[in-house]
Design a protein around this motif. Sequence first.
Motif, PDB file in Angstrom:
ATOM      1  N   LYS A 181      -0.449 -10.048  -2.340  1.00  0.00           N
ATOM      2  CA  LYS A 181       0.391  -9.534  -1.247  1.00  0.00           C
ATOM      3  C   LYS A 181       0.340  -8.003  -1.210  1.00  0.00           C
ATOM      4  CE  LYS A 181       5.242 -10.089  -0.121  1.00  0.00           C
ATOM      5  NZ  LYS A 181       6.490 -10.660  -0.599  1.00  0.00           N
ATOM      6  N   LEU A 182       0.520  -7.393  -2.384  1.00  0.00           N
ATOM      7  CA  LEU A 182       0.529  -5.921  -2.417  1.00  0.00           C
ATOM      8  C   LEU A 182      -0.843  -5.358  -2.051  1.00  0.00           C
ATOM      9  CD1 LEU A 182       2.236  -3.404  -2.953  1.00  0.00           C
ATOM     10  CD2 LEU A 182       1.385  -3.417  -5.292  1.00  0.00           C
ATOM     11  N   LEU A 183      -1.885  -6.006  -2.561  1.00  0.00           N
ATOM     12  CA  LEU A 183      -3.245  -5.536  -2.251  1.00  0.00           C
ATOM     13  C   LEU A 183      -3.453  -5.525  -0.728  1.00  0.00           C
ATOM     14  CD1 LEU A 183      -6.046  -4.752  -3.465  1.00  0.00           C
ATOM     15  CD2 LEU A 183      -6.666  -7.153  -3.285  1.00  0.00           C
ATOM     16  N   ASN A 184      -3.018  -6.588  -0.074  1.00  0.00           N
ATOM     17  CA  ASN A 184      -3.183  -6.656   1.392  1.00  0.00           C
ATOM     18  C   ASN A 184      -2.384  -5.564   2.083  1.00  0.00           C
ATOM     19  OD1 ASN A 184      -4.904  -8.794   1.262  1.00  0.00           O
ATOM     20  ND2 ASN A 184      -3.284 -10.333   1.424  1.00  0.00           N
ATOM     21  N   HIS A 185      -1.155  -5.349   1.640  1.00  0.00           N
ATOM     22  CA  HIS A 185      -0.330  -4.293   2.257  1.00  0.00           C
ATOM     23  C   HIS A 185      -1.002  -2.931   2.070  1.00  0.00           C
ATOM     24  CE1 HIS A 185       2.671  -7.197   2.948  1.00  0.00           C
ATOM     25  NE2 HIS A 185       3.403  -7.050   1.867  1.00  0.00           N
ATOM     26  N   LEU A 186      -1.492  -2.701   0.847  1.00  0.00           N
ATOM     27  CA  LEU A 186      -2.073  -1.379   0.561  1.00  0.00           C
ATOM     28  C   LEU A 186      -3.366  -1.166   1.340  1.00  0.00           C
ATOM     29  CD1 LEU A 186      -1.512  -1.014  -3.303  1.00  0.00           C
ATOM     30  CD2 LEU A 186      -0.204   0.037  -1.447  1.00  0.00           C
ATOM     31  N   LEU A 187      -4.189  -2.207   1.398  1.00  0.00           N
ATOM     32  CA  LEU A 187      -5.479  -2.017   2.079  1.00  0.00           C
ATOM     33  C   LEU A 187      -5.322  -1.912   3.584  1.00  0.00           C
ATOM     34  CD1 LEU A 187      -7.933  -4.166  -0.061  1.00  0.00           C
ATOM     35  CD2 LEU A 187      -7.618  -1.691  -0.035  1.00  0.00           C
ATOM     36  N   SER A 188      -4.214  -2.473   4.112  1.00  0.00           N
ATOM     37  CA  SER A 188      -4.026  -2.327   5.560  1.00  0.00           C
ATOM     38  C   SER A 188      -3.095  -1.147   5.872  1.00  0.00           C
ATOM     39  CB  SER A 188      -3.504  -3.637   6.170  1.00  0.00           C
ATOM     40  OG  SER A 188      -2.394  -4.080   5.445  1.00  0.00           O
ATOM     41  N   GLY A 189      -2.697  -0.412   4.838  1.00  0.00           N
ATOM     42  CA  GLY A 189      -1.882   0.792   5.066  1.00  0.00           C
ATOM     43  C   GLY A 189      -0.459   0.472   5.500  1.00  0.00           C
ATOM     44  N   GLU A 190       0.030  -0.710   5.134  1.00  0.00           N
ATOM     45  CA  GLU A 190       1.393  -1.119   5.520  1.00  0.00           C
ATOM     46  C   GLU A 190       2.378  -0.574   4.484  1.00  0.00           C
ATOM     47  OE1 GLU A 190       2.479  -2.445   8.139  1.00  0.00           O
ATOM     48  OE2 GLU A 190       0.916  -3.669   9.052  1.00  0.00           O
ATOM     49  N   GLU A 191       2.692   0.690   4.599  1.00  0.00           N
ATOM     50  CA  GLU A 191       3.541   1.340   3.588  1.00  0.00           C
ATOM     51  C   GLU A 191       4.915   0.691   3.477  1.00  0.00           C
ATOM     52  OE1 GLU A 191       3.402   5.503   3.333  1.00  0.00           O
ATOM     53  OE2 GLU A 191       5.075   5.583   1.939  1.00  0.00           O
TER      54      GLU A 191
ATOM     55  N   GLU B 251      -9.489   4.665   2.433  1.00  0.00           N
ATOM     56  CA  GLU B 251      -8.580   3.529   2.184  1.00  0.00           C
ATOM     57  C   GLU B 251      -7.980   3.611   0.779  1.00  0.00           C
ATOM     58  OE1 GLU B 251     -10.632   0.205   5.122  1.00  0.00           O
ATOM     59  OE2 GLU B 251     -11.503   0.596   3.146  1.00  0.00           O
ATOM     60  N   GLU B 252      -8.827   4.019  -0.182  1.00  0.00           N
ATOM     61  CA  GLU B 252      -8.316   4.149  -1.564  1.00  0.00           C
ATOM     62  C   GLU B 252      -7.259   5.251  -1.642  1.00  0.00           C
ATOM     63  OE1 GLU B 252      -7.641   6.534  -4.509  1.00  0.00           O
ATOM     64  OE2 GLU B 252      -9.602   7.080  -3.703  1.00  0.00           O
ATOM     65  N   HIS B 253      -7.529   6.391  -0.958  1.00  0.00           N
ATOM     66  CA  HIS B 253      -6.555   7.500  -0.989  1.00  0.00           C
ATOM     67  C   HIS B 253      -5.227   7.059  -0.354  1.00  0.00           C
ATOM     68  CE1 HIS B 253      -9.596  10.059  -2.468  1.00  0.00           C
ATOM     69  NE2 HIS B 253      -9.361  11.150  -1.762  1.00  0.00           N
ATOM     70  N   ARG B 254      -5.341   6.325   0.758  1.00  0.00           N
ATOM     71  CA  ARG B 254      -4.119   5.876   1.449  1.00  0.00           C
ATOM     72  C   ARG B 254      -3.317   4.948   0.528  1.00  0.00           C
ATOM     73  NH1 ARG B 254      -4.992   2.656   6.990  1.00  0.00           N
ATOM     74  NH2 ARG B 254      -5.934   1.181   5.538  1.00  0.00           N
ATOM     75  N   ALA B 255      -4.030   4.018  -0.113  1.00  0.00           N
ATOM     76  CA  ALA B 255      -3.342   3.068  -1.003  1.00  0.00           C
ATOM     77  C   ALA B 255      -2.682   3.822  -2.170  1.00  0.00           C
ATOM     78  CB  ALA B 255      -4.346   2.050  -1.532  1.00  0.00           C
ATOM     79  N   SER B 256      -3.418   4.775  -2.762  1.00  0.00           N
ATOM     80  CA  SER B 256      -2.864   5.514  -3.914  1.00  0.00           C
ATOM     81  C   SER B 256      -1.614   6.286  -3.504  1.00  0.00           C
ATOM     82  CB  SER B 256      -3.878   6.516  -4.465  1.00  0.00           C
ATOM     83  OG  SER B 256      -5.031   5.869  -4.864  1.00  0.00           O
TER      84      SER B 256
END
Length: 254
Positions: free
Chosen positions: A70-80, A125-130
């Motif tokens: 769930k978290l991976l999906n939120h992070l990769l789609s930028g759903e903060e 995408e990695e920067h956004r997730a981090s």
Amino acid sequence: MDLKEAANQLGVHYQTAYQWVREGRLQAEKVGSVYNVNEDDLQYLIQERSKPSPPPKEMQVRDWAAQQTKLLNHLLSGEELLARVQIQRLADGKVPVIDVCENLLSPVLTEIGDRWEGGSVTIAEEHRASAIVERSLANLMSSPAGRPKGVVIVTTPPGDEHSLPATMATAVLRNNRWITHHLGTQVPALDLVKIAKDTKADLVVLTITNPDARDSLKMIEETLNGYDIAHLSGGMGSKLRDLLESVNTLAKGT
Ligand code: B12
């Protein structure tokens, strides 16, 4: 009485009282353009609000893999917002901070790193997730009441920009009643010595994630040795549980 007067008696802003009417929490009758509130309904709400709220329910996470997906999906789609709500729920449910870090954040970040290395996740995408994880970690920074065990400083050696593991170490240490000065990343050796002395730190924790920063870590460790400042280093693959065990042993010895 009208809603403005009811809001006054409730001690809230008119807009809040209006919101409660819309949610059905406060009964009101609309007459023309005015809401009228009956005295009994107002008193009922005042009494309800004065009752202590029950402590939040403790939550048991049975399926960390599902949480990770769930978290991976939120992070990769930028759903903060969704990511932060997911992490906040765990914090509210009193899931230990160390479990949130080690069973959720760390594996998800590792997966993102693997996908970046494999080319299916871009740097953007990695920067956004981090960045989302960095902000979410603020929700985990609580310091429980009780006598502090001591003072710790946490940072990374120069050349290592990976701030997240140091932030996680900070959250876990604070949660275990260590006064923790989090210096972010890459503090020059002599500045580190100075702040360790100024804060009377019992320990400096150095987090290393970038293998290219190993020499610089060694240099920092040698400098701290020269000033008799206790330190502990750990990084990629090492466990926050080991860090806690080491610092708690230190507390017992002092
Ligand atoms: C996010 C990220 C970045 C971000 C960091 C952002 C931030 N604010 O932190 C940025 C973009 C800056 C970055 C840069 C780079 N990165 Co990077 N990054 C990552 C990524 C995806 C996540 C890092 C992370 O937070 N991991 C999760 C941590 C929390 O888990 P952990 O390592 O198990 O950490 C635990 C321990 O550290 C422990 N702990 C913490 N403190 C202490 C202290 C003690 C004493 C103990 C016992 C334990 C302990 O707690 C943690 C939680 O459990 C990783 C992937 C990965 N596998 O980790 C790559 C990764 C680390 N990066 C990598 C690389 C190559 C780089 C760059 C060199 C890329 C480049 N060419 O520019 C640069 C280096 C920059 C620099 N000078 O440091 C590689 C390293 C490969 C290697 N082994 O050589 C990885 C593994 C990605 C990959 N799969 O290739 N990165």
